[in-house]
Design a protein around this motif. Structure first.
Motif, PDB file in Angstrom:
ATOM      1  N   GLU A 190      26.215   6.085 -25.128  1.00  0.00           N
ATOM      2  CA  GLU A 190      26.651   4.875 -24.426  1.00  0.00           C
ATOM      3  C   GLU A 190      25.628   3.740 -24.537  1.00  0.00           C
ATOM      4  O   GLU A 190      25.919   2.612 -24.142  1.00  0.00           O
ATOM      5  CB  GLU A 190      26.891   5.185 -22.942  1.00  0.00           C
ATOM      6  N   ASP A 191      24.439   4.053 -25.037  1.00  0.00           N
ATOM      7  CA  ASP A 191      23.325   3.109 -25.062  1.00  0.00           C
ATOM      8  C   ASP A 191      23.085   2.520 -23.670  1.00  0.00           C
ATOM      9  O   ASP A 191      22.908   1.319 -23.483  1.00  0.00           O
ATOM     10  CB  ASP A 191      23.547   1.999 -26.097  1.00  0.00           C
ATOM     11  N   HIS A 192      23.143   3.421 -22.687  1.00  0.00           N
ATOM     12  CA  HIS A 192      22.954   3.053 -21.280  1.00  0.00           C
ATOM     13  C   HIS A 192      22.300   4.255 -20.614  1.00  0.00           C
ATOM     14  O   HIS A 192      22.826   5.362 -20.692  1.00  0.00           O
ATOM     15  CB  HIS A 192      24.314   2.733 -20.650  1.00  0.00           C
ATOM     16  N   HIS A 193      21.164   4.061 -20.004  1.00  0.00           N
ATOM     17  CA  HIS A 193      20.342   5.191 -19.594  1.00  0.00           C
ATOM     18  C   HIS A 193      20.128   5.221 -18.084  1.00  0.00           C
ATOM     19  O   HIS A 193      19.683   4.230 -17.514  1.00  0.00           O
ATOM     20  CB  HIS A 193      19.009   5.135 -20.343  1.00  0.00           C
ATOM     21  N   PRO A 194      20.423   6.366 -17.459  1.00  0.00           N
ATOM     22  CA  PRO A 194      20.260   6.489 -16.006  1.00  0.00           C
ATOM     23  C   PRO A 194      18.824   6.828 -15.632  1.00  0.00           C
ATOM     24  O   PRO A 194      18.022   7.233 -16.477  1.00  0.00           O
ATOM     25  CB  PRO A 194      21.172   7.674 -15.671  1.00  0.00           C
ATOM     26  N   ASP A 195      18.528   6.682 -14.363  1.00  0.00           N
ATOM     27  CA  ASP A 195      17.305   7.235 -13.804  1.00  0.00           C
ATOM     28  C   ASP A 195      17.620   8.680 -13.439  1.00  0.00           C
ATOM     29  O   ASP A 195      18.673   8.960 -12.848  1.00  0.00           O
ATOM     30  CB  ASP A 195      16.875   6.475 -12.554  1.00  0.00           C
ATOM     31  N   LEU A 196      16.738   9.587 -13.803  1.00  0.00           N
ATOM     32  CA  LEU A 196      16.915  11.007 -13.510  1.00  0.00           C
ATOM     33  C   LEU A 196      15.734  11.501 -12.688  1.00  0.00           C
ATOM     34  O   LEU A 196      14.585  11.203 -13.007  1.00  0.00           O
ATOM     35  CB  LEU A 196      16.993  11.828 -14.797  1.00  0.00           C
ATOM     36  N   ALA A 197      16.029  12.255 -11.639  1.00  0.00           N
ATOM     37  CA  ALA A 197      14.999  12.941 -10.861  1.00  0.00           C
ATOM     38  C   ALA A 197      15.279  14.431 -11.019  1.00  0.00           C
ATOM     39  O   ALA A 197      16.303  14.929 -10.551  1.00  0.00           O
ATOM     40  CB  ALA A 197      15.050  12.527  -9.401  1.00  0.00           C
ATOM     41  N   VAL A 198      14.396  15.125 -11.717  1.00  0.00           N
ATOM     42  CA  VAL A 198      14.624  16.519 -12.084  1.00  0.00           C
ATOM     43  C   VAL A 198      13.729  17.428 -11.259  1.00  0.00           C
ATOM     44  O   VAL A 198      12.514  17.213 -11.177  1.00  0.00           O
ATOM     45  CB  VAL A 198      14.349  16.732 -13.590  1.00  0.00           C
ATOM     46  N   GLN A 199      14.359  18.431 -10.658  1.00  0.00           N
ATOM     47  CA  GLN A 199      13.638  19.479  -9.948  1.00  0.00           C
ATOM     48  C   GLN A 199      14.151  20.823 -10.444  1.00  0.00           C
ATOM     49  O   GLN A 199      15.091  20.879 -11.243  1.00  0.00           O
ATOM     50  CB  GLN A 199      13.825  19.317  -8.448  1.00  0.00           C
ATOM     51  N   TYR A 200      13.570  21.901  -9.975  1.00  0.00           N
ATOM     52  CA  TYR A 200      13.883  23.235 -10.485  1.00  0.00           C
ATOM     53  C   TYR A 200      15.382  23.516 -10.549  1.00  0.00           C
ATOM     54  O   TYR A 200      15.894  23.937 -11.577  1.00  0.00           O
ATOM     55  CB  TYR A 200      13.190  24.304  -9.621  1.00  0.00           C
ATOM     56  N   ASP A 201      16.087  23.286  -9.460  1.00  0.00           N
ATOM     57  CA  ASP A 201      17.501  23.676  -9.398  1.00  0.00           C
ATOM     58  C   ASP A 201      18.441  22.503  -9.140  1.00  0.00           C
ATOM     59  O   ASP A 201      19.575  22.692  -8.715  1.00  0.00           O
ATOM     60  CB  ASP A 201      17.710  24.748  -8.326  1.00  0.00           C
ATOM     61  N   ARG A 202      17.962  21.276  -9.425  1.00  0.00           N
ATOM     62  CA  ARG A 202      18.828  20.115  -9.199  1.00  0.00           C
ATOM     63  C   ARG A 202      18.350  18.917 -10.005  1.00  0.00           C
ATOM     64  O   ARG A 202      17.189  18.836 -10.405  1.00  0.00           O
ATOM     65  CB  ARG A 202      18.926  19.779  -7.729  1.00  0.00           C
TER      66      ARG A 202
END
Length: 86
Positions: A45-57
């Motif tokens: 999509e050439d559109h990038h989200p903010d991601l918050a990554v943790q162990y199970d989410r």
């Protein structure tokens, strides 16, 4: 993203200038597989989200910085991420 469109995205909420949802997984491996799938959608999509990554989410947040808020494109991208998790 209008409230009608947001209503079509279960679990997504609008907070300020973005829409977001936290997806939960059984373990880190499943979380990272999801993150990589989201990255593939974002690249396409050439559109990038903010991601918050943790162990199970992973929390995914979409906004359009140039529009200073949420656009139809953000809702479309959220729907594509929703389809990944289904």
């Amino acid at each position: 993203c209008s409230s009608d469109l947001l209503a079509c995205l279960p679990g997504w909420t609008q907070t300020g200038d973005r829409i977001e949802k936290t997806f939960r997984f059984a373990d880190y491996h499943a979380t990272m597989a999801f993150v990589n799938a989201v990255a593939s959608v974002a690249h396409g999509e050439d559109h990038h989200p903010d991601l918050a990554v943790q162990y199970d989410r992973c929390t995914v947040a979409w906004s359009t910085h140039s529009a200073e808020g949420v656009t139809l494109n953000d809702c479309i991208c959220a729907a594509k991420v929703e389809a990944l998790a289904a």
